[in-house]
Design a protein around this motif. Structure first.
Motif: not given
Length: 553
Positions: A178, A200-201, A221-225, A228
């Protein structure tokens, strides 16, 4: 702790009241191993303001008497096997630079937080799981490198306005999960590298760092592709603009209420699908095509003499085509990137050295050989021809002058790599078919083969005394950076710069869609009997997990 007869450098430093002392490499490592550590007399040199002990794997601890060196401003203890650092290091109140990189440290002493004058902290390539609380007390910190450790996050008090001089934060290759939105409190931040972590963010508040010029979040590996994809292929400004817009949308959504937000989301979703497709096509432009040596009968090769094994034994080479150096500031960007690789990955040339040449100016075949210092003659970049002895003397004078200008606060990068050849009876060099030295690693390459805006093909060489894999890793990084720069040049149409020479062929950027594809021609290095030593790139090279880089064999 050691016999003074084995440490004449210490006696000399005491007699001459020297301010700097460097112990580096195998010769000193043997003494440390034999004596069970550094000589105790070292800690009586209280005038020292620069101390370096590096590349000595027998050094596993530093005695608490280090606290006696109260005038130290730079303490360089890199590339050893230190398992711990005494807490009394916090008593070095004048310390500005502390380099503990490439050791076996699992923790840092809390005493580090008492170093009020500290500006640079490098603890990369260790096994650290946490950083000490209280680093914010080191209010002069401007450069922190904690890359290649086992960190999962930063201390709770790290994001603080007290670190208002912190401009460079490198924390790549950790397990950081984080990044706090409070990162915007680091108001002086210019460079932020959190690549290859477990984020992730990326907080939208990062866009409030007004001075931020370079960010790297690749390998997360971000949640917002969509984000990314952007961090793997776009420039810093584009990413910050996206985060800024995302922050605005989030704030706007809260104010506008449900109906308008729902409508906006549907429109954004539709637009996002088209944008993602366009972005994928854009990112796919970053291509490296490898040309096998068997496909080019006239391919360059390098013959390596047996004598280099005692001086600088490792070498890899390749030829690169398709690099656009003519447009705008493309050449300048490439040279800046090479310097950054030298400073970072190459450890200011102490680990490895890069040299670049214009293929059209090379007289093949090439030989990697050694010569006595008085017989090695080279036309160094921007200088007249001189022997290696003369050149090193000139560079030493320049380095001393620079150090005096900086009031002996630190030893320059020049000092560090000039010392690599100390005591060598022979010097390494790359020689062309006419007997001209075109490269003298780690010192310089030649004006004869210097690249310029009109260069069409580049011959790249990387040499090292460390290992063959080191050379390959540096060459991999160089080619990836060249691919990124070429893509940037292709996307930003700049007018071709003038190099004072007429050009017969048309600049590819001037007609149609410019290509950013690089072609890498394999180069073989062979021994004096013609037996293959290494070919680069091989199938095991250029395997970086970079999602927007395609390597075609």
């Amino acid at each position: 702790m050691g016999d003074m007869e084995n440490w004449p450098e210490i006696e000399k430093a005491a007699t001459e009241k020297r301010r700097e002392l460097v112990f580096q490499g195998p010769a000193f490592d043997e003494r440390i191993s034999a004596d069970g550590g550094l000589a105790s007399a070292l800690y009586s040199l209280t005038l020292l303001n620069y101390l370096e002990v590096s590349q000595c794997p027998s050094l596993t601890e530093i005695h608490e008497d280090i606290q006696r060196l109260t005038n130290l401003q730079s303490l360089i203890l890199c590339r050893n096997r230190l398992a711990s650092v005494p807490n009394v290091v916090g008593k070095l109140k004048s310390l500005k630079v502390l380099d503990l990189s490439v050791n076996n440290l699992s923790s840092l002493p809390e005493g580090i937080t008492q170093l009020k004058e500290l500006t640079t902290l490098n603890v990369s390539c260790n096994s650290l799981e946490v950083l000490p609380e209280g680093l914010t007390q080191c209010t002069r910190l401007s450069n922190i490198n904690v890359s290649k450790n086992r960190l999962t996050g930063f201390p709770a008090d790290f994001y603080s306005e007290r670190l208002d001089l912190l401009s460079i934060l490198v924390a790549s290759d950790n397990s950081i999960e984080q990044l706090s939105g409070d990162v915007h409190k680091l108001t002086a931040l210019k460079v932020l590298d959190l690549s290859n972590n477990k984020l992730k963010e990326i907080p939208a508040d990062l866009s409030d760092c007004a001075k931020l010029k370079e960010i790297n979040f690749k390998g997360n590996k971000l949640n917002d592709k969509r984000l990314e994809k952007m961090v793997n292929g776009c420039q810093t400004k584009s990413i910050l603009d996206y985060l800024r817009g995302k922050k605005g949308r989030e704030e706007g959504g809260e104010a506008d209420g449900g109906r308008k937000a729902d409508k906006g989301k549907r429109q954004q979703k539709k637009k996002k699908g088209a944008d993602d497709q366009d972005e994928v096509e854009e990112l796919n432009k970053m291509v490296v095509r490898v040309l096998h040596v068997s496909d080019s009968p006239a391919a360059l090769s390098v013959t390596v003499s047996a004598e280099v094994k005692d001086v600088r034994p490792y070498l890899v080479c390749c030829v690169v085509r398709g690099m656009n150096l003519k447009s705008g500031n493309a050449l300048k960007r490439f040279l800046v990137a090479q310097t950054k690789l030298h400073d970072d990955l190459c450890g200011k040339r102490t680990i490895a050295t890069i040299a670049t040449h214009d293929v059209q100016l090379i007289k093949a075949p090439l030989a990697y050989d050694v010569k006595p210092p008085t017989q090695l003659k080279v036309v160094s970049l921007g200088r007249k021809e001189m022997t290696a002895v003369e050149l090193i003397k000139h560079l030493q004078v320049e380095a001393d002058e620079l150090r005096k200008q900086k009031k002996r606060q630190n030893v320059t990068g020049l000092h560090k790599y000039l010392q690599l050849l100390q005591g060598k009876a022979m010097y390494p060099c790359l020689v062309d078919a006419e007997g001209h030295v075109i490269s003298f690693p780690p010192i310089t390459n030649s004006e004869r083969t210097k690249i310029k805006k009109t260069t069409k093909e580049l011959f790249l060489e990387v040499t090292s005394a460390a290992s063959l894999q080191t050379c390959k890793d540096v060459m991999d990084a160089l080619i990836v950076k060249m691919a990124e720069l070429n893509k940037f040049t292709a996307e930003h149409r700049e007018e071709a710069g003038s190099d004072g020479e007429a050009e017969g062929t048309q600049d590819p950027a001037a007609s149609g869609e410019p290509s950013s594809e690089l072609i890498v021609q394999q180069v073989r290095t062979v021994d004096q009997d013609g037996n293959l030593k290494v070919v680069y790139p091989s199938k095991t090279d250029l395997c970086n997990d970079i999602s927007n880089l395609t390597v075609i064999w």
